[in-house]
Design an enzyme around this catalytic site. Structure first.
Site, PDB file in Angstrom:
ATOM      1  N   LYS A  14     -10.225  50.052 -52.921  1.00 29.77           N
ATOM      2  CA  LYS A  14     -11.489  50.885 -53.718  1.00 29.77           C
ATOM      3  C   LYS A  14     -10.620  51.281 -54.897  1.00 29.77           C
ATOM      4  CE  LYS A  14     -11.984  53.475 -50.100  1.00 29.77           C
ATOM      5  NZ  LYS A  14     -11.180  53.171 -49.076  1.00 29.77           N
ATOM      6  N   ARG A  89     -18.474  59.875 -47.378  1.00 28.88           N
ATOM      7  CA  ARG A  89     -17.842  59.165 -46.048  1.00 28.88           C
ATOM      8  C   ARG A  89     -18.195  59.637 -45.025  1.00 28.88           C
ATOM      9  NH1 ARG A  89     -12.428  58.755 -48.487  1.00 28.88           N
ATOM     10  NH2 ARG A  89     -10.607  57.911 -47.243  1.00 28.88           N
ATOM     11  N   ARG A 124       2.325  50.278 -49.934  1.00 27.80           N
ATOM     12  CA  ARG A 124       1.677  50.798 -51.078  1.00 27.80           C
ATOM     13  C   ARG A 124       2.734  52.061 -52.000  1.00 27.80           C
ATOM     14  NH1 ARG A 124      -4.010  53.592 -51.003  1.00 27.80           N
ATOM     15  NH2 ARG A 124      -3.306  54.823 -49.408  1.00 27.80           N
ATOM     16  N   ARG A 157       2.629  57.822 -50.515  1.00 28.43           N
ATOM     17  CA  ARG A 157       1.530  58.841 -49.971  1.00 28.43           C
ATOM     18  C   ARG A 157       2.137  59.351 -48.614  1.00 28.43           C
ATOM     19  NH1 ARG A 157      -4.475  57.053 -51.179  1.00 28.43           N
ATOM     20  NH2 ARG A 157      -4.786  57.706 -49.167  1.00 28.43           N
ATOM     21  N   ARG A 168      -6.551  56.875 -39.614  1.00 27.89           N
ATOM     22  CA  ARG A 168      -7.382  56.858 -40.704  1.00 27.89           C
ATOM     23  C   ARG A 168      -8.524  55.490 -40.555  1.00 27.89           C
ATOM     24  NH1 ARG A 168      -3.697  56.217 -45.445  1.00 27.89           N
ATOM     25  NH2 ARG A 168      -5.365  55.754 -46.520  1.00 27.89           N
TER      26      ARG A 168
HETATM   27  P1  AP5 Z   1      -6.047  50.771 -52.846  1.00 26.28           P
HETATM   28  O1  AP5 Z   1      -6.512  50.502 -53.967  1.00 26.28           O
HETATM   29  O2  AP5 Z   1      -5.086  52.013 -53.036  1.00 26.28           O
HETATM   30  O3  AP5 Z   1      -6.931  50.947 -51.532  1.00 26.28           O
HETATM   31  P2  AP5 Z   1      -8.031  52.280 -51.364  1.00 26.28           P
HETATM   32  O4  AP5 Z   1      -9.162  51.384 -50.536  1.00 26.28           O
HETATM   33  O5  AP5 Z   1      -8.142  53.002 -52.468  1.00 26.28           O
HETATM   34  O6  AP5 Z   1      -7.121  52.893 -50.268  1.00 26.28           O
HETATM   35  P3  AP5 Z   1      -6.884  54.381 -49.823  1.00 26.28           P
HETATM   36  O7  AP5 Z   1      -5.989  54.594 -48.931  1.00 26.28           O
HETATM   37  O8  AP5 Z   1      -6.902  55.369 -51.203  1.00 26.28           O
HETATM   38  O9  AP5 Z   1      -8.363  54.639 -49.286  1.00 26.28           O
HETATM   39  P4  AP5 Z   1      -8.863  55.923 -48.661  1.00 26.28           P
HETATM   40  O10 AP5 Z   1     -10.119  55.953 -48.503  1.00 26.28           O
HETATM   41  O11 AP5 Z   1      -8.107  56.126 -47.008  1.00 26.28           O
HETATM   42  O12 AP5 Z   1      -7.850  57.388 -49.252  1.00 26.28           O
HETATM   43  P5  AP5 Z   1      -8.608  58.598 -50.185  1.00 26.28           P
HETATM   44  O13 AP5 Z   1      -7.459  58.773 -51.141  1.00 26.28           O
HETATM   45  O14 AP5 Z   1     -10.029  58.125 -50.466  1.00 26.28           O
HETATM   46  O15 AP5 Z   1      -5.025  49.540 -52.207  1.00 26.28           O
HETATM   47  C1  AP5 Z   1      -4.241  49.698 -51.176  1.00 26.28           C
HETATM   48  C2  AP5 Z   1      -3.047  48.888 -51.341  1.00 26.28           C
HETATM   49  O16 AP5 Z   1      -3.490  47.602 -51.295  1.00 26.28           O
HETATM   50  C3  AP5 Z   1      -2.118  48.929 -52.454  1.00 26.28           C
HETATM   51  O17 AP5 Z   1      -1.014  48.743 -52.293  1.00 26.28           O
HETATM   52  C4  AP5 Z   1      -2.651  47.791 -53.454  1.00 26.28           C
HETATM   53  O18 AP5 Z   1      -1.955  47.506 -54.230  1.00 26.28           O
HETATM   54  C5  AP5 Z   1      -2.972  46.861 -52.469  1.00 26.28           C
HETATM   55  N1  AP5 Z   1      -4.337  45.991 -52.705  1.00 26.28           N
HETATM   56  C6  AP5 Z   1      -5.362  46.307 -53.432  1.00 26.28           C
HETATM   57  N2  AP5 Z   1      -6.421  45.310 -53.675  1.00 26.28           N
HETATM   58  C7  AP5 Z   1      -5.691  44.193 -53.048  1.00 26.28           C
HETATM   59  C8  AP5 Z   1      -5.984  42.659 -52.848  1.00 26.28           C
HETATM   60  N3  AP5 Z   1      -7.026  42.361 -53.189  1.00 26.28           N
HETATM   61  N4  AP5 Z   1      -4.850  42.210 -52.223  1.00 26.28           N
HETATM   62  C9  AP5 Z   1      -3.894  42.495 -51.906  1.00 26.28           C
HETATM   63  N5  AP5 Z   1      -3.266  43.675 -52.066  1.00 26.28           N
HETATM   64  C10 AP5 Z   1      -4.335  44.687 -52.653  1.00 26.28           C
HETATM   65  O19 AP5 Z   1      -8.583  59.525 -49.123  1.00 26.28           O
HETATM   66  C11 AP5 Z   1      -7.406  60.141 -48.523  1.00 26.28           C
HETATM   67  C12 AP5 Z   1      -7.681  61.367 -47.566  1.00 26.28           C
HETATM   68  O20 AP5 Z   1      -8.490  62.413 -48.230  1.00 26.28           O
HETATM   69  C13 AP5 Z   1      -8.713  60.985 -46.373  1.00 26.28           C
HETATM   70  O21 AP5 Z   1      -8.104  60.485 -45.179  1.00 26.28           O
HETATM   71  C14 AP5 Z   1      -9.284  62.444 -46.171  1.00 26.28           C
HETATM   72  O22 AP5 Z   1      -8.299  63.250 -45.344  1.00 26.28           O
HETATM   73  C15 AP5 Z   1      -9.294  62.912 -47.628  1.00 26.28           C
HETATM   74  N6  AP5 Z   1     -10.829  62.426 -48.235  1.00 26.28           N
HETATM   75  C16 AP5 Z   1     -10.900  61.885 -49.416  1.00 26.28           C
HETATM   76  N7  AP5 Z   1     -12.462  61.738 -49.831  1.00 26.28           N
HETATM   77  C17 AP5 Z   1     -12.834  62.514 -48.586  1.00 26.28           C
HETATM   78  C18 AP5 Z   1     -14.402  62.803 -48.176  1.00 26.28           C
HETATM   79  N8  AP5 Z   1     -15.088  62.331 -49.163  1.00 26.28           N
HETATM   80  N9  AP5 Z   1     -14.563  63.419 -47.231  1.00 26.28           N
HETATM   81  C19 AP5 Z   1     -13.770  63.934 -46.442  1.00 26.28           C
HETATM   82  N10 AP5 Z   1     -12.299  63.861 -46.896  1.00 26.28           N
HETATM   83  C20 AP5 Z   1     -11.797  62.942 -47.738  1.00 26.28           C
END
Ligand code: AP5
Length: 212
Positions: A14, A89, A124, A157, A168
């Site tokens: 994402k 979410r 990552r 991270r 997660r």
């Molecule tokens: P990446 O693009 O970083 O993936 P992502 O989907 O953004 O993953 P996140 O881990 O950031 O998502 P998340 O939803 O768990 O975390 P968030 O920060 O929102 O890609 C991942 C890896 O894959 C990278 O190494 C990349 O290079 C590789 N990659 C990408 N595309 C690829 C492809 N096509 N092929 C191969 N490799 C690829 O949330 C973190 C925490 O914050 C949550 O756990 C929660 O505690 C809190 N939080 C955030 N938002 C909320 C909310 N709305 N409500 C409550 N808590 C929240």
């Protein structure tokens, strides 16, 4: 005008795609995860509150997150569109957008199997300065540990440890996956197999957004 939501499990790509889409369409990229991590780094009250939930791979309470996003969407640069990454979410967060009268054009559902997620997240690294995302083997930086774009030192991270990633994923299936049906009913869901290369996935999203 383009108002997008990126939906999908942790590690679906994402953030990687959101960055490119935001540049392509010149709309703000609103990532709740990035915002919370910035709060943790700066030691703000929000960061202190969020840290224990994030380190455990749990969701930060809805009331904290909803206020944060509403405040951001009210800013002038969102008037011509925006991209929400990591929000909503939970069904409660999605309902809060409806109650606030926020209109959405497309919800991109990035589908990646759980085992691929674990591989992606375990390798990552991210740039704390410009937000560019790398992977040890899948998309490595030219110089180990250094961001290709801005030269900052890359970090891993805290929530990318395998146990936390598994939690997660459990939280995603329990609390976030119900949004697929929620947005399908509204006719806004665009499903995408997000297992291809970053370029393939990007082109797939462009096709979905253009066709609507
Ligand atoms: P990446 O693009 O970083 O993936 P992502 O989907 O953004 O993953 P996140 O881990 O950031 O998502 P998340 O939803 O768990 O975390 P968030 O920060 O929102 O890609 C991942 C890896 O894959 C990278 O190494 C990349 O290079 C590789 N990659 C990408 N595309 C690829 C492809 N096509 N092929 C191969 N490799 C690829 O949330 C973190 C925490 O914050 C949550 O756990 C929660 O505690 C809190 N939080 C955030 N938002 C909320 C909310 N709305 N409500 C409550 N808590 C929240």
């Amino acid at each position: 005008m383009l108002r997008l939501i990126m939906l999908g499990p942790p590690g679906a790509g994402k953030g990687t795609q959101a960055k490119r889409l935001a540049e392509r369409f010149a709309i703000p990229h609103i990532s709740t995860g990035d915002r919370l991590r910035a709060g943790i780094r700066a030691g703000t009250a929000l960061g202190v509150k969020a840290k224990e939930y994030m380190d455990a791979g749990c969701l930060v309470p809805d009331d904290v997150i909803i206020g944060l996003v509403q405040e951001r969407l009210n800013q002038a640069d969102c008037a011509n569109g925006f991209l929400l990454d990591g929000f909503p979410r939970t069904v409660k967060q999605a309902e809060a957008l409806d109650i606030a009268g926020v209109m959405i054009d497309h919800v991109i559902d990035m589908e990646v199997p759980d085992d691929d997620v674990v591989v992606r997240l375990s390798g990552r690294s991210v740039c704390p300065s410009c937000g560019t995302v790398f992977h040890l083997t899948l998309s490595s930086p030219k110089k180990e540990g250094i961001c290709d774009k801005c030269g900052a030192k890359l970090i891993v991270r805290d929530d990318d440890k395998e146990d936390t990633v598994r939690n997660r994923l459990r939280v995603y299936h329990r609390s976030t996956a119900p949004l697929i049906a929620f947005y399908e009913e509204k006719g806004l869901l665009r499903r995408l197999d997000a297992v291809g290369t970053v370029d393939d996935v990007f082109n797939g999203i462009l096709r979905l957004v253009e066709v609507g």
